[in-house]
Design a protein around this motif. Sequence first.
Motif, mmCIF file in Angstrom:
data_model
loop_
_atom_site.group_PDB
_atom_site.id
_atom_site.type_symbol
_atom_site.label_atom_id
_atom_site.label_comp_id
_atom_site.label_asym_id
_atom_site.label_seq_id
_atom_site.Cartn_x
_atom_site.Cartn_y
_atom_site.Cartn_z
ATOM 1 N N SER A 73 26.345 44.265 -107.368
ATOM 2 C CA SER A 73 27.126 43.003 -106.547
ATOM 3 C C SER A 73 27.734 43.577 -105.324
ATOM 4 O O SER A 73 28.004 42.906 -104.452
ATOM 5 C CB SER A 73 27.993 42.076 -107.482
ATOM 6 O OG SER A 73 29.245 42.762 -107.891
ATOM 7 N N LEU A 74 28.088 44.731 -105.360
ATOM 8 C CA LEU A 74 28.764 45.473 -103.912
ATOM 9 C C LEU A 74 28.006 46.123 -103.085
ATOM 10 O O LEU A 74 28.328 46.973 -102.271
ATOM 11 C CB LEU A 74 29.686 46.525 -104.801
ATOM 12 C CG LEU A 74 30.962 46.142 -105.595
ATOM 13 C CD1 LEU A 74 31.772 47.172 -106.064
ATOM 14 C CD2 LEU A 74 31.792 44.903 -104.696
ATOM 15 N N GLY A 75 26.833 45.845 -103.517
ATOM 16 C CA GLY A 75 25.587 46.558 -102.627
ATOM 17 C C GLY A 75 25.135 48.052 -102.710
ATOM 18 O O GLY A 75 24.560 48.600 -102.180
ATOM 19 N N VAL A 76 25.461 48.413 -104.216
ATOM 20 C CA VAL A 76 25.344 50.015 -104.762
ATOM 21 C C VAL A 76 23.913 49.781 -105.317
ATOM 22 O O VAL A 76 23.634 49.052 -106.110
ATOM 23 C CB VAL A 76 26.305 50.381 -105.580
ATOM 24 C CG1 VAL A 76 26.081 51.728 -106.009
ATOM 25 C CG2 VAL A 76 27.752 50.278 -104.956
ATOM 26 N N LYS A 77 23.288 50.827 -104.617
ATOM 27 C CA LYS A 77 21.907 50.975 -105.326
ATOM 28 C C LYS A 77 21.970 51.908 -106.370
ATOM 29 O O LYS A 77 22.442 53.116 -106.345
ATOM 30 C CB LYS A 77 20.682 51.435 -104.233
ATOM 31 C CG LYS A 77 20.678 50.266 -103.002
ATOM 32 C CD LYS A 77 19.565 50.962 -102.128
ATOM 33 C CE LYS A 77 19.492 49.959 -100.963
ATOM 34 N NZ LYS A 77 18.468 50.339 -99.968
#
Length: 693
Positions: free
Chosen positions: A434-438
Amino acid sequence: MKPLKQIFSYAALLISAILFFSVCWFFKTWDTVSFEELLIHAGMQLDGAANDLIFKFILRGILPGVLLAVITIAAAQLIICKTPQKRSQVCGIISIGSIILMTVSAILMWRGLDIGGYIGNKSVSSSFVEDHYVDPKNVQLSFPEKPRNLIYIYLESMETTFADEVNGGDFPENLIPGLTLIAHENEDFSGESSMLNGAYSMPNTRWTVAAMFAEMSGLPVPSKKTLKSGEYLPGVTLLGDILSERDYHQVFMCGSNVRFGDRKELLSTHGRYDLLDYNYAVNTGRIPQDYKVWWGYEDAKLFRFAKEELNELAGDDRPFNLSLLTVDTHMEDGYVCQLCGNDFDDRYANVFVCSDRLVSEFVSWCQNQDWYENTTIVISGDHPTMDGDFCDGVSSEYTRKVYTAYINSAVNAESPSLRRDFTTFDAFPTTLASLGVKIEGERLGLGTNLFSVIPTLTEEYGIDEMDRELQKKSEFMDALAEDYLNAEDSLLQIVANGSINSDTHTYYMAAQNCSGEELECIYAEYCRAGAKEPTIKEFEYLKNDLYDLIIDLDEIDIDNVDISVYARRKNGDTALIQKITGSLYLKVNNLDTYLNRLKDLDTGRYTIRIDDKENAAKEMLPAQAAALQDLVVRPQSDELPPEINSTDYVHKIDGINFIVYDNELNIIADSVIFDLDNALIEREGFITAISTF
């Protein structure tokens, strides 16, 4: 002998009566606690428990037992006084009654805690955790170029159960309309259904610190001891560790004592959070010194303080992670604050309605702030409520889950129509996503990124099968606890200390091997600041696991020293056991000596920051307090150097914290905390026992 037998029978009655009523109170208050959870709780810190809970235990557990015993003993004494020949008969009847009470108590505990089931489960091993655990250390995590802020709200005992049936709950009226709307408008992984979705709470995750650990690590709490010397499973990688490595400013706020239930150790070990709890609010003047309600202060204040903290965090260049833990909805029956209404006959219901309003208003406030665009909010219940009777009306066919919602996520679900089946373990990778971490492979711990289409373990095996496997003995989980505790119990139990000898112009170091294992050697590595090649010297073995080393002061720069002490096992494994940096002159373990040396420092060259954690200064001797006061009133610059005007030097134990900055060399000359209660010091991350203050 007769009076002695009489006293024994009376004492047995008193103990058995208190035990019986205490057991009855326990199961009325906590009807979902397992025997394993009770064993784990027995080793936890319980500082800061709510006075109301303690009072109810005394009122409903101890007092009825005492009254029953007193009345029975009084009646027995009356009979014995009138007919002394019946003494043995009366004592025999009382003894039989005591045995009956103890037997009934034992049966209630055996059945209520399912002790038989626990023994059966632990006699069978399962490799489920080992087969499916994904260690974050072995996974590639790709953060976005601009790190995203996180607000994580742990809602005490919050379940989707408390919504009405139309919205997927099982209550006649919706107690959480605001949270229901938040879930509908954001992401709770319910797919196209209008029914709220939430997370299953698994074994060994059903109390607050265990729930937090599960959501941060994707693992249940191990059955074996998790805590040693102030650290909580230091080898396991949690959300806080990952964000700390990315320079997140992490803050944890709660209206209770953070020490309760090992929460302080968990948060200090994994992410070096700033811990702003009830005691912090008292010590900083946010609330009056004598103010305490429920567990500390109410949630209305928590959210008000959180707004203030967020405004400060948003002014920093670093991304932030603000975690909040509410407390008003804690069992038993919750806390009715001034904002609570009286819409329902049940007190606990009114508290949940009030909590729903507070959270909804806080989320709405966040959404109107400038920093919100780059901030994700996660709301999660920590565990199902333990209140013994609040859910009596819930159907036995209904599956209770904790509330879940992701707000303003950086990503959307790959399959928006898919309703997910998940546990609190899945929160770990899902929060990072949800924080944009892949996330390589979309899994961490036992959790799956719910924004992906990868099946969760619950979807693969079913909740019942997963629950059964997690209740069994896990050698992997035992090893997880043992490995990290043994690492500290072995090499890191080698204590090294040093002192300057002015007469011989040397620095004397002594080390003691407390690990019980044979070492190849202990050695020191040091050099002057700026030197290219370090000097390596072995400690000389004396006797009884004692070692020493003498360093010529001409070989080091005492104002800017850098000495590392290592221990090497016979198999070649090496561990750093002590690191000494900064001013060697200040590396003393006696508080009186330390205060005198601070007094002798050049005030033009050194800046001293002093922090009093948990009001530790009150434990000082009068002479020490006077010396400390002298330091406080000495002329200082109006502003602290930026290097020490932060929370980077927050220590893990309470006490008087000193940070000394060398303005000439631009280094931290010393950072130390004296724990006056336990005769400990912490310097540069290593805790050392000291003999005297």
